[in-house]
Scaffold this motif. Structure first.
Motif, PDB file in Angstrom:
ATOM      1  N   LYS A 129      -5.949  10.434   1.351  1.00 26.53           N
ATOM      2  CA  LYS A 129      -6.175   8.983   2.301  1.00 26.53           C
ATOM      3  C   LYS A 129      -7.130   8.223   1.709  1.00 26.53           C
ATOM      4  CE  LYS A 129      -9.520  10.987   5.380  1.00 26.53           C
ATOM      5  NZ  LYS A 129      -8.976  11.706   6.765  1.00 26.53           N
ATOM      6  N   TYR A 130      -6.479   6.785   2.334  1.00 25.25           N
ATOM      7  CA  TYR A 130      -8.085   5.896   1.356  1.00 25.25           C
ATOM      8  C   TYR A 130      -7.648   4.458   2.330  1.00 25.25           C
ATOM      9  CZ  TYR A 130      -3.274   3.605  -0.756  1.00 25.25           C
ATOM     10  OH  TYR A 130      -2.095   2.911  -0.305  1.00 25.25           O
ATOM     11  N   LYS A 131      -8.645   3.676   2.558  1.00 21.62           N
ATOM     12  CA  LYS A 131      -9.063   2.434   3.433  1.00 21.62           C
ATOM     13  C   LYS A 131      -9.311   1.159   2.797  1.00 21.62           C
ATOM     14  CE  LYS A 131     -12.703   5.299   5.730  1.00 21.62           C
ATOM     15  NZ  LYS A 131     -14.106   5.555   6.229  1.00 21.62           N
TER      16      LYS A 131
ATOM     17  N   ALA B 290       0.881  -1.012   0.008  1.00 18.07           N
ATOM     18  CA  ALA B 290       0.240   0.157   0.131  1.00 18.07           C
ATOM     19  C   ALA B 290       0.950   1.327   0.147  1.00 18.07           C
ATOM     20  CB  ALA B 290      -0.495  -0.271   0.856  1.00 18.07           C
ATOM     21  N   LYS B 291       0.200   1.907  -1.285  1.00 15.61           N
ATOM     22  CA  LYS B 291       1.516   3.267  -1.085  1.00 15.61           C
ATOM     23  C   LYS B 291       0.414   4.737  -1.176  1.00 15.61           C
ATOM     24  CE  LYS B 291       5.422   0.841  -2.445  1.00 15.61           C
ATOM     25  NZ  LYS B 291       5.811   0.678  -1.117  1.00 15.61           N
TER      26      LYS B 291
ATOM     27  N   ALA C  82      -2.332  10.463   3.046  1.00 12.26           N
ATOM     28  CA  ALA C  82      -1.264  10.712   1.934  1.00 12.26           C
ATOM     29  C   ALA C  82       0.098  11.167   2.282  1.00 12.26           C
ATOM     30  CB  ALA C  82      -1.435  12.150   2.089  1.00 12.26           C
ATOM     31  N   ALA C  83       0.177  10.825   3.188  1.00 12.41           N
ATOM     32  CA  ALA C  83       1.940  11.376   4.201  1.00 12.41           C
ATOM     33  C   ALA C  83       2.367   9.673   3.907  1.00 12.41           C
ATOM     34  CB  ALA C  83       1.795  12.048   5.438  1.00 12.41           C
TER      35      ALA C  83
END
Length: 74
Positions: A16-18, A10-11, A31-32
């Protein structure tokens, strides 16, 4: 269901995502590039989110155990 391979791959993205596992457990990828365990549940009809910890400090197995333990009491 999630695997360690999927989590490691996961990058960070622009937003942001789940990545969902099961029974309300998911990994929030920021995002970081941070990977944070969250557990979504309902208490008296209201949706709540419990922060469990950060991956890899908290493994997939441990996150599942903690979410199941909390889910049994909610």
């Amino acid at each position: 269901m999630l695997t360690d391979t999927v989590i490691s791959a996961a990058k960070a993205r622009d937003r942001k995502y789940k990545l969902y596992d099961a029974r309300g457990l998911y990994l929030l990828v920021t995002a970081a590039g941070g990977r944070l365990w969250r557990f979504k549940y309902r208490d008296q009809g209201k949706e709540k989110v419990l922060a469990l910890g950060q991956y890899p400090d908290l493994s997939l197995v441990t996150a599942r155990e903690r979410s199941m333990k909390h889910g049994a009491f909610s």
